[in-house]
Design a protein around this motif. Structure first.
Motif, PDB file in Angstrom:
ATOM      1  N   VAL A 657       2.890   9.091  -6.506  1.00  0.00           N
ATOM      2  CA  VAL A 657       2.755  10.163  -7.475  1.00  0.00           C
ATOM      3  C   VAL A 657       1.300  10.240  -7.915  1.00  0.00           C
ATOM      4  CG1 VAL A 657       3.221   8.701  -9.485  1.00  0.00           C
ATOM      5  CG2 VAL A 657       3.726  11.138  -9.603  1.00  0.00           C
ATOM      6  N   THR A 658       0.814  11.440  -8.207  1.00  0.00           N
ATOM      7  CA  THR A 658      -0.502  11.585  -8.845  1.00  0.00           C
ATOM      8  C   THR A 658      -0.320  12.331 -10.149  1.00  0.00           C
ATOM      9  OG1 THR A 658      -1.081  13.731  -7.835  1.00  0.00           O
ATOM     10  CG2 THR A 658      -1.622  11.723  -6.584  1.00  0.00           C
ATOM     11  N   HIS A 659      -1.128  11.971 -11.124  1.00  0.00           N
ATOM     12  CA  HIS A 659      -1.153  12.686 -12.397  1.00  0.00           C
ATOM     13  C   HIS A 659      -2.312  13.668 -12.370  1.00  0.00           C
ATOM     14  CE1 HIS A 659       0.939   8.984 -14.407  1.00  0.00           C
ATOM     15  NE2 HIS A 659       1.778   9.732 -13.710  1.00  0.00           N
ATOM     16  N   ASP A 660      -2.033  14.921 -12.656  1.00  0.00           N
ATOM     17  CA  ASP A 660      -3.044  15.978 -12.637  1.00  0.00           C
ATOM     18  C   ASP A 660      -3.150  16.573 -14.034  1.00  0.00           C
ATOM     19  OD1 ASP A 660      -2.880  15.396  -9.951  1.00  0.00           O
ATOM     20  OD2 ASP A 660      -1.865  17.250  -9.392  1.00  0.00           O
ATOM     21  N   TYR A 661      -4.357  16.566 -14.611  1.00  0.00           N
ATOM     22  CA  TYR A 661      -4.532  16.969 -16.008  1.00  0.00           C
ATOM     23  C   TYR A 661      -5.561  18.092 -16.139  1.00  0.00           C
ATOM     24  CZ  TYR A 661      -1.922  13.110 -18.237  1.00  0.00           C
ATOM     25  OH  TYR A 661      -0.937  12.262 -18.689  1.00  0.00           O
ATOM     26  N   ASP A 662      -5.440  18.822 -17.257  1.00  0.00           N
ATOM     27  CA  ASP A 662      -6.525  19.688 -17.703  1.00  0.00           C
ATOM     28  C   ASP A 662      -7.660  18.779 -18.201  1.00  0.00           C
ATOM     29  OD1 ASP A 662      -5.500  22.420 -17.477  1.00  0.00           O
ATOM     30  OD2 ASP A 662      -3.951  21.759 -18.845  1.00  0.00           O
ATOM     31  N   GLY A 663      -8.804  19.334 -18.581  1.00  0.00           N
ATOM     32  CA  GLY A 663      -9.288  20.660 -18.486  1.00  0.00           C
ATOM     33  C   GLY A 663     -10.792  20.603 -18.233  1.00  0.00           C
ATOM     34  N   PRO A 664     -11.460  21.729 -18.137  1.00  0.00           N
ATOM     35  CA  PRO A 664     -12.846  21.796 -17.663  1.00  0.00           C
ATOM     36  C   PRO A 664     -13.873  21.014 -18.489  1.00  0.00           C
ATOM     37  CG  PRO A 664     -11.812  23.942 -17.596  1.00  0.00           C
ATOM     38  CD  PRO A 664     -10.857  23.045 -18.317  1.00  0.00           C
ATOM     39  N   SER A 665     -13.582  20.760 -19.762  1.00  0.00           N
ATOM     40  CA  SER A 665     -14.545  20.024 -20.595  1.00  0.00           C
ATOM     41  C   SER A 665     -14.133  18.576 -20.823  1.00  0.00           C
ATOM     42  CB  SER A 665     -14.725  20.735 -21.942  1.00  0.00           C
ATOM     43  OG  SER A 665     -15.362  21.982 -21.768  1.00  0.00           O
ATOM     44  N   GLY A 666     -13.302  18.059 -19.951  1.00  0.00           N
ATOM     45  CA  GLY A 666     -12.862  16.683 -20.074  1.00  0.00           C
ATOM     46  C   GLY A 666     -11.357  16.602 -19.930  1.00  0.00           C
ATOM     47  N   ILE A 667     -10.856  15.424 -19.617  1.00  0.00           N
ATOM     48  CA  ILE A 667      -9.435  15.249 -19.353  1.00  0.00           C
ATOM     49  C   ILE A 667      -8.636  15.397 -20.642  1.00  0.00           C
ATOM     50  CG2 ILE A 667      -7.697  13.556 -18.674  1.00  0.00           C
ATOM     51  CD1 ILE A 667      -9.741  12.519 -16.628  1.00  0.00           C
ATOM     52  N   ASP A 675      -2.504  14.068 -29.238  1.00  0.00           N
ATOM     53  CA  ASP A 675      -3.812  14.711 -29.202  1.00  0.00           C
ATOM     54  C   ASP A 675      -4.843  13.851 -28.483  1.00  0.00           C
ATOM     55  OD1 ASP A 675      -3.044  17.002 -30.564  1.00  0.00           O
ATOM     56  OD2 ASP A 675      -3.415  16.124 -32.526  1.00  0.00           O
ATOM     57  N   THR A 676      -4.436  12.649 -28.109  1.00  0.00           N
ATOM     58  CA  THR A 676      -5.360  11.745 -27.440  1.00  0.00           C
ATOM     59  C   THR A 676      -5.788  12.337 -26.100  1.00  0.00           C
ATOM     60  OG1 THR A 676      -4.275   9.860 -28.459  1.00  0.00           O
ATOM     61  CG2 THR A 676      -5.710   9.416 -26.585  1.00  0.00           C
ATOM     62  N   SER A 677      -7.072  12.310 -25.849  1.00  0.00           N
ATOM     63  CA  SER A 677      -7.566  12.869 -24.601  1.00  0.00           C
ATOM     64  C   SER A 677      -8.860  12.176 -24.233  1.00  0.00           C
ATOM     65  CB  SER A 677      -7.792  14.378 -24.736  1.00  0.00           C
ATOM     66  OG  SER A 677      -8.767  14.643 -25.727  1.00  0.00           O
ATOM     67  N   GLY A 678      -9.445  12.619 -23.131  1.00  0.00           N
ATOM     68  CA  GLY A 678     -10.716  12.059 -22.701  1.00  0.00           C
ATOM     69  C   GLY A 678     -11.857  12.563 -23.562  1.00  0.00           C
ATOM     70  N   THR A 679     -13.047  12.155 -23.202  1.00  0.00           N
ATOM     71  CA  THR A 679     -14.241  12.554 -23.938  1.00  0.00           C
ATOM     72  C   THR A 679     -14.372  14.069 -23.978  1.00  0.00           C
ATOM     73  OG1 THR A 679     -15.375  10.514 -23.325  1.00  0.00           O
ATOM     74  CG2 THR A 679     -16.755  12.375 -24.000  1.00  0.00           C
ATOM     75  N   ALA A 680     -14.721  14.585 -25.142  1.00  0.00           N
ATOM     76  CA  ALA A 680     -14.930  16.028 -25.298  1.00  0.00           C
ATOM     77  C   ALA A 680     -16.349  16.371 -24.872  1.00  0.00           C
ATOM     78  CB  ALA A 680     -14.685  16.432 -26.752  1.00  0.00           C
ATOM     79  N   PHE A 681     -16.480  16.800 -23.621  1.00  0.00           N
ATOM     80  CA  PHE A 681     -17.787  17.240 -23.145  1.00  0.00           C
ATOM     81  C   PHE A 681     -18.098  18.635 -23.686  1.00  0.00           C
ATOM     82  CE2 PHE A 681     -16.967  13.872 -20.164  1.00  0.00           C
ATOM     83  CZ  PHE A 681     -18.224  13.383 -19.848  1.00  0.00           C
ATOM     84  N   PRO A 682     -19.363  18.999 -23.745  1.00  0.00           N
ATOM     85  CA  PRO A 682     -19.705  20.362 -24.148  1.00  0.00           C
ATOM     86  C   PRO A 682     -19.079  21.394 -23.215  1.00  0.00           C
ATOM     87  CG  PRO A 682     -21.651  18.963 -24.203  1.00  0.00           C
ATOM     88  CD  PRO A 682     -20.562  18.167 -23.539  1.00  0.00           C
ATOM     89  N   ALA A 683     -18.953  22.622 -23.703  1.00  0.00           N
ATOM     90  CA  ALA A 683     -18.367  23.701 -22.927  1.00  0.00           C
ATOM     91  C   ALA A 683     -19.166  23.947 -21.652  1.00  0.00           C
ATOM     92  CB  ALA A 683     -18.321  24.970 -23.768  1.00  0.00           C
ATOM     93  N   GLY A 684     -18.500  24.579 -20.678  1.00  0.00           N
ATOM     94  CA  GLY A 684     -19.158  24.868 -19.410  1.00  0.00           C
ATOM     95  C   GLY A 684     -20.443  25.651 -19.569  1.00  0.00           C
ATOM     96  N   VAL A 685     -20.475  26.553 -20.545  1.00  0.00           N
ATOM     97  CA  VAL A 685     -21.688  27.345 -20.791  1.00  0.00           C
ATOM     98  C   VAL A 685     -22.844  26.426 -21.178  1.00  0.00           C
ATOM     99  CG1 VAL A 685     -22.729  29.096 -22.262  1.00  0.00           C
ATOM    100  CG2 VAL A 685     -20.392  29.383 -21.456  1.00  0.00           C
ATOM    101  N   MET A 686     -22.560  25.448 -22.037  1.00  0.00           N
ATOM    102  CA  MET A 686     -23.607  24.513 -22.457  1.00  0.00           C
ATOM    103  C   MET A 686     -24.147  23.746 -21.255  1.00  0.00           C
ATOM    104  SD  MET A 686     -25.139  23.118 -25.292  1.00  0.00           S
ATOM    105  CE  MET A 686     -24.125  22.771 -26.730  1.00  0.00           C
ATOM    106  N   LEU A 687     -23.248  23.288 -20.383  1.00  0.00           N
ATOM    107  CA  LEU A 687     -23.701  22.583 -19.183  1.00  0.00           C
ATOM    108  C   LEU A 687     -24.591  23.482 -18.334  1.00  0.00           C
ATOM    109  CD1 LEU A 687     -23.664  20.205 -17.191  1.00  0.00           C
ATOM    110  CD2 LEU A 687     -21.537  21.139 -16.250  1.00  0.00           C
TER     111      LEU A 687
END
Length: 952
Positions: A657-667, A675-687
Motif C-alpha cells: 500500500v502507498t499513502h498519497d497526501y495533499d498538498g502543494p505547500s507541504g504534506i 490538523d497535524t500536517s507537514g511543514t507549512a511551506f510558503p505558497a507556490g507563488v512565493m516560491l
C-alpha cells in the motif's frame, strides 16, 4: 420479585438487549461499509519520531530561505527601507492580527505553529504598538470562511469612523512616526475571486454536510458594484486616507498570492515602500521582519504582470461563468443540460497566447498602448537595497543550430550584499502566419549572495528549438507542427519583461519545420485537438497581433439570456446551442464504444513473481506481462478504483500500500480529523517569486524527506496551471502566468521530491485554470497553439526535465471531452510525445456527484486511477464483462505498478495492517457482546431453590 413483575422485567430487558445487539450489528456493518472513510478520518501524521523532527527542522530552514527570497519589494521611494533609524512601528489593518499563510481547500497548510506578523516583526527587533494591536483584536472580527462550496468574501476591517478615533490616532503618532499598512487577501479551491463586490447574502457557514454554502460579499457599507475583491474595500480606503493624513512615512504590505490592484498607491506620496508577501507559510513573517530591518536584502521578482486595472487584460473578457442555452419551442430559453442533468458550462480562451505580459509587451511594441499608463509593475520586476550591473561577457556568445549560450557578469555596485536575477528574453519574427508575442522569457537564473564590489559570472543557455511555436493552422505542414519561421530573432538581457539591459545578438534564421519532431520529442507532435479548432462549439475568432490587435472587439461573442429555472427567471451570459450540440456532448461524455478485443487478458495465474523484482525494469520489457498475468480481475478493479489518498495493497504481486497526501505547500492530511500536517511551506507563488530553481529542488527534497518520515509516498503536487487571470481562486497553488517559470519550478520541485523515493501527482492536467464550474466538466476551448505553447508547456517541462511519474487529471473538459478521458491528452501528448512513464489519477472522484467523469472511459483513454476519497461512496461499478475495459485496466495496473516499483515504497513496504480504530472497535464489540450475553444470562437464569434441612 412477584411473578408478573418479573415477567415484565424480562420482556423489557430482552427488548433493550436485543435493540442494543441490533444497533451494534448495524454499527459494525456501517463501519465496515465506510471503513475507508473512517480510516482516513482517523489517520494522523506522526510528527514526533526522531526522523520526522529532523526532517521538519530542515524543512523550516528551507521554508525560511524561500520567503527570504520570495518577498518582492515593489516600491522604495526615498529609500525608506530598510528601517534603520526606528525600532517602533505602528501597524494598521486588522489582517495584521490574522494574516494569510496560504490558501484554502486541499492546498491549505496548518499554520498553528507558524510565525505571525507581530512575532516576525518583534523577532527582528521591532516594538509593535501593542495598544493598537490589542484594539484590533478587541473588535472581535474573524478571518472569513472561504470553503469549496461556500465563501464569505467579507474583508475584515473595522468601520473607520468608529475605530480610527482622534484619541487612537494620537496615541499612534506619539508612539512612532512610522506606519505600516497591512492588507491581506485569501483565495482557495472551489471558487474564483469576486469581480464584483456586491450581491445577495446567501452565505451559511453550516449549510453543507461538510462545509459552508452560498456567498457573502462584505459588510453593508463595503458592498460596491464598482469594486472587485483585489481592490481596496471602502473601509480599507478610509483607513488608508486616515493613516496617510497622520504619517509621512508609510510602508504598504500586501499579503496576497493573487496580484493586487495597486494603482491607487500613486495617489499617496506618504506611501514610500510597497512589499508583496504571498502566502507566507511557516516562517514568512520572520522574513518580512528581517527585510524591514535590512537583515535580509529582498531579491524576489514578480511572476505576474501588475496592470493598473486587473479587469483590463484580454483574458478577462472570457473568464468566469458562461452557459450554453437552449431555445424552447415557445421562444423562451433554458439552461442546456446533458443527459444526466449536468449544466453545460464553458469558457473560451479567445485571447490565445496573449496572456499576461505577452499581451502588454506586444501591445506596446505595436504602439496601441502607452505602457506606463497600463502597467504598474512588469513581469520579472523587483527592487533591492543594493544596485547591480549586468553585462554579457564579450566573446562568450555561442549560437549554433542547436543551442544559444552566453555568460553574464553580475557586479554588485551598491553598498549592501545581495542576490540578483538574470533574465534572458527573445523576440521572434511576426509574419501573420503564427501568432508571436513581441517578447518571451527564454531562460533565467539567480546569483549567490554577491558582496559590494564583487562579481559573479552566470551562464545562460537554452535550445534554439525552444523559440519554435506551434503551427496549428497547418501553414507549414499538413499535420500541424512546431516551426521556427524565417526572419529575425533577437536575444535580450533584460531586468524584467519591459526593460532591456543589453541586446545580446540578432540573427536572421531560415525556416525550420520540426516535422520529424524536436530533439526532446519521443513522437512527432501534430494537431491532437481537432475538435478545439473545427468542432461544434469551437471559437471562431482569436486575438491576433495583426494590424495592432484590430480584432480586439471581436472577442466578446456571448450574449445575455433570461432563462427559466425551477426558482424562476435568471439572467445568464452565454451562447445558444442546438440539440445536435447537446447530443455531441452526451456522446463524448457517456457513450462507451463497442469492444474491439475478442479475448480477455490472462488473469489469476501463479508465475511466482513479486513487484520488488521489477525495480529498474524497463517499462516495455516483456517480463511485465508475466507479472500482470498474476492479477485477478478483482485485483485490477481494486487497484484502479480505490485510489483515494492511497494505492491499495495487492498481495498476488507483492504490491505494498502507498499513502498519497495533499498538498502543494507541504504534506497535509486533508481528509483527516487531525490538523497535524507537514511543514507549512510558503505558497507556490512565493516560491516562484524567488526565481531560484535550486530552492524549488530543496523544497522538493525537504517534503520528500518528511514524506519518508510520515510513510507518505505519493504527493498531490505540484500545481502548475497558469495564472490566466489574477482572479483564479487557486493562483496561490500555481506559480505564474509564464509557462517557463512554472515548468522550471515544477520540474525542480518534482526532481527533488522523487529523489527521496516518492512520486508526485502534478496537477491539474490540463487547462483547469479557473475554479468556477470546474466540477460541472467545464468545457474549455482554445486553439492548439495556445494549448501547447502556454498551458501544456509547464507540464511538458515537468515531464521531460523533472521526470514526473504521476499526474492528476482535471475536472474540466477539453472541448466536449472530459480531461480524464481524453486519449489525445493522456496518451498521445503525455505518453507518446513526451515519454511520460507513470500513472494518471483523477481529481476527486465521487460517482453520481460528478457523473460526467465516467470511469470506464477514463481507463480506456489513459486515466489509470480514481481518487475515490469517500470510498465506497462514489466507487463505480466496473463492467468486467467488457474485454476492452479489462485490457484498459491491465494497462492502468501496469502504469501504477511501474510507478510503485520505482519508488521508495518498494524498499520499505507498508502493509494494509489493521487500523487502530478497527482494533478499538473489535475490543468494544467484544465488551459489548459480553455485556449483552451477561445481560441475558442474569435476566433469564433460574434462581437456586434453597432446601430446608428440617424437612428431611
Amino acid at each position: 420479585m412477584a411473578g408478573k413483575s418479573k415477567k415484565k422485567f424480562r420482556i423489557l430487558m430482552s427488548v433493550f438487549l436485543s435493540v442494543v445487539l441490533l444497533l451494534g450489528v448495524a454499527g459494525n456493518v456501517a463501519l465496515a461499509y465506510f471503513s475507508d472513510v473512517v480510516t482516513m478520518y482517523f489517520d494522523e501524521i506522526d510528527v514526533e519520531s526522531a526522523e520526522a523532527v529532523e526532517a521538519r527542522d530542515h524543512s523550516q530552514g528551507v521554508a525560511s530561505k524561500i520567503s527570504d527570497e520570495g518577498i518582492v519589494l515593489l516600491q522604495n521611494n526615498e529609500n525608506m527601507l530598510p528601517l534603520t533609524e526606528t525600532t517602533q512601528i505602528n501597524v494598521f489593518g486588522w489582517s495584521f492580527t490574522n494574516p494569510v499563510y496560504g490558501g484554502t481547500g486541499s492546498g491549505k497548510v496548518n499554520a498553528d505553529t507558524a510565525v505571525n506578523p507581530k512575532q516576525g516583526l518583534e523577532n527582528a527587533g521591532f516594538e509593535v504598538n501593542e495598544q493598537l494591536y490589542n484594539d484590533y483584536v478587541a473588535t472581535g472580527l474573524e478571518r472569513p470562511i472561504i470553503d469549496m462550496d461556500g465563501q464569505d468574501w467579507t474583508i475584515p476591517e473595522p468601520l473607520a469612523s468608529d475605530f480610527y478615533t482622534d484619541e487612537r490616532m494620537q496615541q499612534a503618532v506619539d508612539f512612532s512616526d512610522t506606519a505600516v499598512i497591512f492588507i491581506a487577501r485569501s483565495g482557495g479551491e472551489g471558487a474564483d475571486l469576486p469581480r464584483v463586490m456586491d450581491g445577495p447574502d446567501t452565505f451559511d457557514p453550516d449549510g453543507g454536510s461538510f462545509s459552508a454554502t452560498g456567498n457573502r460579499y462584505g459588510f453593508e457599507d463595503d458592498l460596491d458594484p464598482d469594486k472587485h475583491y483585489l481592490q481596496l474595500s471602502n473601509r480599507e480606503q478610509d483607513m488608508v486616507d486616515i493613516v496617510t493624513e497622520h504619517f509621512e512615512n508609510v510602508v504598504l504590505v500586501v499579503n496576497s498570492s493573487n496580484t493586487f490592484e495597486l494603482s491607487w498607491v500613486d495617489e499617496y506620496s506618504e506611501i514610500k515602500s510597497v512589499l508583496s508577501v504571498a502566502g507566507a507559510g511557516q516562517n514568512g513573517f520572520d522574513s518580512l521582519g528581517n527585510i524591514l530591518t535590512g537583515e535580509v536584502n529582498p531579491s524576489g521578482r514578480t511572476v505576474d504582470i501588475y496592470t493598473r486595472d486587473l479587469l483590463d487584460p484580454p483574458a478577462m473578457t472570457n473568464f468566469g461563468d458562461f452557459n450554453y442555452v437552449i431555445e424552447n419551442a415557445d421562444g423562451s430559453y433554458s439552461h442546456a443540460v446533458d443527459e444526466r442533468d449536468v449544466l453545460l458550462k464553458y469558457v473560451e480562451y479567445t485571447e490565445g497566447i496573449y496572456v499576461g505580459y505577452r499581451f502588454y509587451e506586444t501591445a506596446a511594441a505595436e504602439g496601441i498602448i502607452n505602457y506606463d499608463d497600463e502597467v504598474q509593475f512588469p513581469f520579472g520586476y523587483g527592487l533591492s537595497y543594493t544596485t547591480f550591473e549586468q553585462e554579457v561577457v564579450p566573446g562568450s556568445l555561442n549560437w549554433d543550430d542547436e543551442t544559444i549560450s552566453f555568460d553574464v557578469s553580475v557586479t554588485n555596485t551598491g553598498s549592501v550584499a545581495g542576490k540578483e536575477v538574470i533574465q534572458a528574453y527573445f523576440s521572434a519574427p511576426y509574419t501573420g502566419n503564427i501568432e508571436r508575442s513581441a517578447i518571451d522569457l527564454a531562460a533565467f537564473d539567480k546569483t549567490d549572495i554577491i558582496d559590494p564590489g564583487e562579481s559573479e559570472t552566470v551562464n545562460i543557455s537554452f535550445a534554439v528549438e525552444d523559440m519554435a511555436a506551434f503551427d496549428y493552422n497547418r501553414i507549414y505542414s499538413d499535420t500541424g507542427s512546431y516551426v521556427l519561421e524565417e526572419g529575425e530573432y533577437t536575444i535580450y538581457l533584460n531586468s524584467n519583461s519591459n526593460e532591456v539591459i543589453e541586446e545580446v545578438e540578432s540573427r536572421t534564421l531560415e525556416e525550420v519545420v520540426f516535422d520529424n519532431g524536436r530533439s526532446t520529442d519521443d513522437q512527432v507532435p501534430v494537431n491532437q485537438f481537432e475538435e478545439l479548432e473545427a468542432g461544434e462549439g469551437s471559437i471562431a475568432t482569436y486575438l491576433s497581433r495583426e494590424n495592432g490587435f484590430e480584432n480586439m472587439d471581436e472577442l466578446v461573442n456571448h450574449e445575455e439570456f433570461t432563462v427559466m429555472t425551477d426558482d424562476g427567471e435568471e439572467t445568464v451570459r452565454g451562447k445558444l446551442v442546438d440539440e445536435d450540440f447537446v447530443h455531441l456532448v452526451n456522446k463524448n461524455r457517456y457513450e462507451i464504444p463497442e469492444d474491439t478485443m475478442t479475448e480477455a487478458p490472462t488473469t489469476g495465474v501463479d508465475n511466482g513473481l513479486m513487484l520488488d523484482e521489477f525495480t529498474g525494469v524497463d517499462f516495455h520489457d516483456e517480463s511485465w506481462d508475466d507479472l500482470l498475468d498474476q492479477l485477478s480481475v478483482n485485483d485490477m478493479v481494486d487497484l484502479v478504483t480505490l485510489g483515494g489518498y492511497r494505492t491499495v495493497e495487492i498481495e498476488t504481486v507483492g504490491k505494498p500500500v502507498t499513502h498519497d497526501y495533499d498538498g502543494p505547500s507541504g504534506i497535509t492530511a486533508y481528509t483527516s480529523r487531525s490538523d497535524t500536517s507537514g511543514t507549512a511551506f510558503p505558497a507556490g507563488v512565493m516560491l516562484a517569486q524567488t526565481w531560484n530553481i535550486d530552492l524549488a529542488t530543496q523544497m522538493g527534497e525537504s517534503v520528500g524527506a518528511e514524506g519518508q518520515a510520515y510513510n507518505v509516498t505519493g504527493w498531490y503536487a505540484p500545481g502548475i496551471n497558469i495564472h490566466r487571470s489574477a482572479f483564479s481562486g487557486r493562483n496561490f497553488e500555481y506559480y505564474s502566468e509564464d509557462p517557463l517559470v512554472s515548468g522550471k519550478m515544477a520540474a525542480n520541485k518534482i526532481e527533488g521530491f522523487e529523489s527521496q523515493g516518492g512520486f508526485v501527482y502534478m496537477k491539474h492536467f490540463a487547462l483547469n485554470d479557473q475554479e468556477e464550474n470546474r466540477t460541472l466538466g467545464l468545457m474549455t476551448w482554445a486553439n492548439e497553439q495556445t494549448v501547447r505553447d502556454i498551458y501544456l508547456k509547464p507540464f511538458e517541462i515537468a515531464v521531460k526535465e523533472g521526470g514526473a511519474s504521476g499526474v492528476m487529471s482535471g475536472f474540466n473538459s477539453i472541448g466536449t471531452v472530459w480531461a480524464g478521458a481524453s486519449s489525445n491528452l493522456l496518451q498521445e501528448v503525455l505518453r507518446n510525445e513526451w515519454g511520460f512513464r507513470g500513472h494518471v489519477n483523477t481529481d476527486f472522484f465521487l460517482g453520481d456527484f460528478y457523473p460526467y467523469m465516467v470511469a470506464e472511459l477514463g481507463f480506456r483513454n489513459g486515466n489509470d486511477l480514481l481518487l475515490t476519497g469517500t470510498a465506497p461512496v462514489g466507487v463505480p461499478e466496473v463492467n468486467t464483462s467488457s474485454n476492452d475495459t479489462l485490457w484498459a485496466m491491465r494497462d492502468a495496473s501496469h502504469n501504477i505498478l511501474y510507478t510503485v516499483a520505482n519508488s521508495g515504497a518498494i524498499d520499505d513496504p507498508l502493509s494494509s495492517d489493521m487500523p487502530t480504530w478497527v482494533k478499538v472497535t473489535i475490543a468494544v464489540d467484544i465488551a459489548l457482546l459480553a455485556a449483552i450475553i451477561g445481560g441475558f444470562y442474569f435476566t433469564f437464569r433460574k434462581p437456586k431453590i434453597k432446601v430446608d434441612p428440617a424437612s428431611n
